[in-house]
Design a protein around this motif. Structure first.
Motif, PDB file in Angstrom:
ATOM      1  N   LYS A  56       0.802  -1.231   0.000  1.00 52.12           N
ATOM      2  CA  LYS A  56       0.000   0.000   0.000  1.00 52.12           C
ATOM      3  C   LYS A  56       0.829   1.273   0.000  1.00 52.12           C
ATOM      4  O   LYS A  56       0.331   2.345  -0.335  1.00 52.12           O
ATOM      5  CB  LYS A  56      -0.874   0.054   1.269  1.00 52.12           C
ATOM      6  CG  LYS A  56      -2.151  -0.712   1.200  1.00 52.12           C
ATOM      7  CD  LYS A  56      -2.953  -0.492   2.464  1.00 52.12           C
ATOM      8  CE  LYS A  56      -3.515   0.895   2.631  1.00 52.12           C
ATOM      9  NZ  LYS A  56      -4.828   1.118   2.004  1.00 52.12           N
ATOM     10  N   ARG A  58       1.818   2.296   2.886  1.00 51.37           N
ATOM     11  CA  ARG A  58       1.138   2.879   4.059  1.00 51.37           C
ATOM     12  C   ARG A  58       2.161   3.265   5.105  1.00 51.37           C
ATOM     13  O   ARG A  58       3.057   2.487   5.423  1.00 51.37           O
ATOM     14  CB  ARG A  58       0.168   1.848   4.632  1.00 51.37           C
ATOM     15  CG  ARG A  58      -0.693   2.321   5.824  1.00 51.37           C
ATOM     16  CD  ARG A  58      -1.633   1.189   6.199  1.00 51.37           C
ATOM     17  NE  ARG A  58      -2.462   1.408   7.356  1.00 51.37           N
ATOM     18  CZ  ARG A  58      -3.758   1.739   7.316  1.00 51.37           C
ATOM     19  NH1 ARG A  58      -4.329   1.976   6.145  1.00 51.37           N
ATOM     20  NH2 ARG A  58      -4.465   1.835   8.413  1.00 51.37           N
ATOM     21  N   SER A 143      -7.868  -1.018   3.804  1.00 51.46           N
ATOM     22  CA  SER A 143      -8.492  -1.004   2.484  1.00 51.46           C
ATOM     23  C   SER A 143      -7.457  -1.321   1.404  1.00 51.46           C
ATOM     24  O   SER A 143      -6.270  -1.027   1.552  1.00 51.46           O
ATOM     25  CB  SER A 143      -9.140   0.349   2.234  1.00 51.46           C
ATOM     26  OG  SER A 143      -8.226   1.388   2.533  1.00 51.46           O
ATOM     27  N   ASN A 145      -6.364  -0.285  -1.415  1.00 53.08           N
ATOM     28  CA  ASN A 145      -5.887   0.740  -2.347  1.00 53.08           C
ATOM     29  C   ASN A 145      -4.460   1.138  -1.988  1.00 53.08           C
ATOM     30  O   ASN A 145      -4.022   0.934  -0.863  1.00 53.08           O
ATOM     31  CB  ASN A 145      -6.782   1.979  -2.235  1.00 53.08           C
ATOM     32  CG  ASN A 145      -6.952   2.420  -0.787  1.00 53.08           C
ATOM     33  OD1 ASN A 145      -7.649   1.751  -0.019  1.00 53.08           O
ATOM     34  ND2 ASN A 145      -6.281   3.496  -0.414  1.00 53.08           N
ATOM     35  N   SER A 151     -10.793   4.114  -1.446  1.00 53.91           N
ATOM     36  CA  SER A 151     -10.945   2.708  -1.090  1.00 53.91           C
ATOM     37  C   SER A 151     -11.754   1.985  -2.167  1.00 53.91           C
ATOM     38  O   SER A 151     -12.810   2.459  -2.557  1.00 53.91           O
ATOM     39  CB  SER A 151     -11.661   2.583   0.254  1.00 53.91           C
ATOM     40  OG  SER A 151     -10.921   3.244   1.248  1.00 53.91           O
ATOM     41  N   GLU A 180     -16.607   2.969   4.809  1.00 59.37           N
ATOM     42  CA  GLU A 180     -15.735   2.244   5.725  1.00 59.37           C
ATOM     43  C   GLU A 180     -16.437   1.907   7.043  1.00 59.37           C
ATOM     44  O   GLU A 180     -17.496   2.463   7.353  1.00 59.37           O
ATOM     45  CB  GLU A 180     -14.463   3.039   5.981  1.00 59.37           C
ATOM     46  CG  GLU A 180     -13.312   2.458   5.190  1.00 59.37           C
ATOM     47  CD  GLU A 180     -12.638   3.398   4.229  1.00 59.37           C
ATOM     48  OE1 GLU A 180     -11.519   3.068   3.818  1.00 59.37           O
ATOM     49  OE2 GLU A 180     -13.199   4.446   3.874  1.00 59.37           O
TER      50      GLU A 180
HETATM   51 MG    MG Z   1      -8.020   3.047   4.033  1.00 54.22          MG
END
Ligand code: MG
Ligand code: AMP
Length: 210
Positions: A56, A58, A143, A145, A151, A180
């Protein structure tokens, strides 16, 4: 990396068994939930969870939600549940509500970003529930993405972002809600909504009071 793509409705048993096998083996698989598509890995395996952050892009300081398929699965993950946490689980699980509870030693730091709490949810989507049950572990999943993008609510959008970055994608059709999960902190003196979502403030207040 080669990314497997399963159309769940063609052969649900085989698709879910293969995907669950990859999760149990420490790989990352995208799967549908009733909110949005998630990117799942064995939530008790720090190396596997690191692959989610990598796929991700992230930031490591953004903790993940652990997804479970049966209420009993929460007990090893927490050092204790108060009355509010129990009331929310009883009323809204399975469904789009995530509760933040005190973590146990079992939960890797990478999941909670080092916090002493952990976020847990029981999804109602049948493919998500079957996958988690077959994997035999809590499934850490944000999520599906790339960080900063919307998302995804269908497998095509997941494939656009994640092909080549994850071991597999379970195509279970479009997500019902597209919103979400609501995140509620049950550890504060008054339960607090950390993120609005599928379960509204009114629904929560009806159960808990203000
Ligand atoms: Mg998310
Ligand atoms: P995502 O998985 O990207 O949909 O986001 C998960 C959400 O849950 C984020 O808003 C996180 O900040 C939140 N979250 C996860 N774990 C915790 C925790 N232990 N305490 C507070 N918020 C959390």
């Amino acid at each position: 990396m080669e990314t497997k793509f399963w159309e769940v409705k063609k052969n649900p048993e085989a698709a879910i068994a293969e995907a669950a096998g990859l999760i149990a083996a420490g790989e990352v698989v995208a799967f549908p939930t009733e909110t949005v598509y998630g990117l799942g890995a064995d939530g008790l395996n720090a190396e596997a969870v690191a692959k989610i952050f990598a796929a991700k892009g992230r930031p490591a300081d953004n903790p993940l939600i652990l997804h479970i398929a049966d209420t009993e699965q929460i007990y090893p993950l927490t050092s204790g549940l108060n009355a509010n946490a129990r009331a929310l689980m009883d009323t809204f699980w399975p469904g789009p509500l995530t509760i933040v509870v005190p973590r146990s030693e079992l939960v890797p730091d990478i999941v909670t970003a080092g916090l002493d709490t952990v976020a847990i949810r029981m999804p109602s989507h049948p493919v998500a529930a079957a996958l988690i049950r077959a994997a035999g572990c809590p499934v850490a999943a944000p999520s599906a993405n790339v960080s900063g993008k919307p998302s995804p609510t269908n497998a095509k959008d997941v494939a656009d972002d994640m092909t080549g970055k994850v071991a597999g994608i379970l195509d279970g059709g479009s997500c019902g809600i597209g919103v979400e999960s609501t995140v509620v902190d049950t550890t504060s003196p008054v339960p607090t909504i950390l993120r609005p979502g599928g379960i509204t403030r009114e629904m929560l207040e009806e159960r808990l009071g203000r």
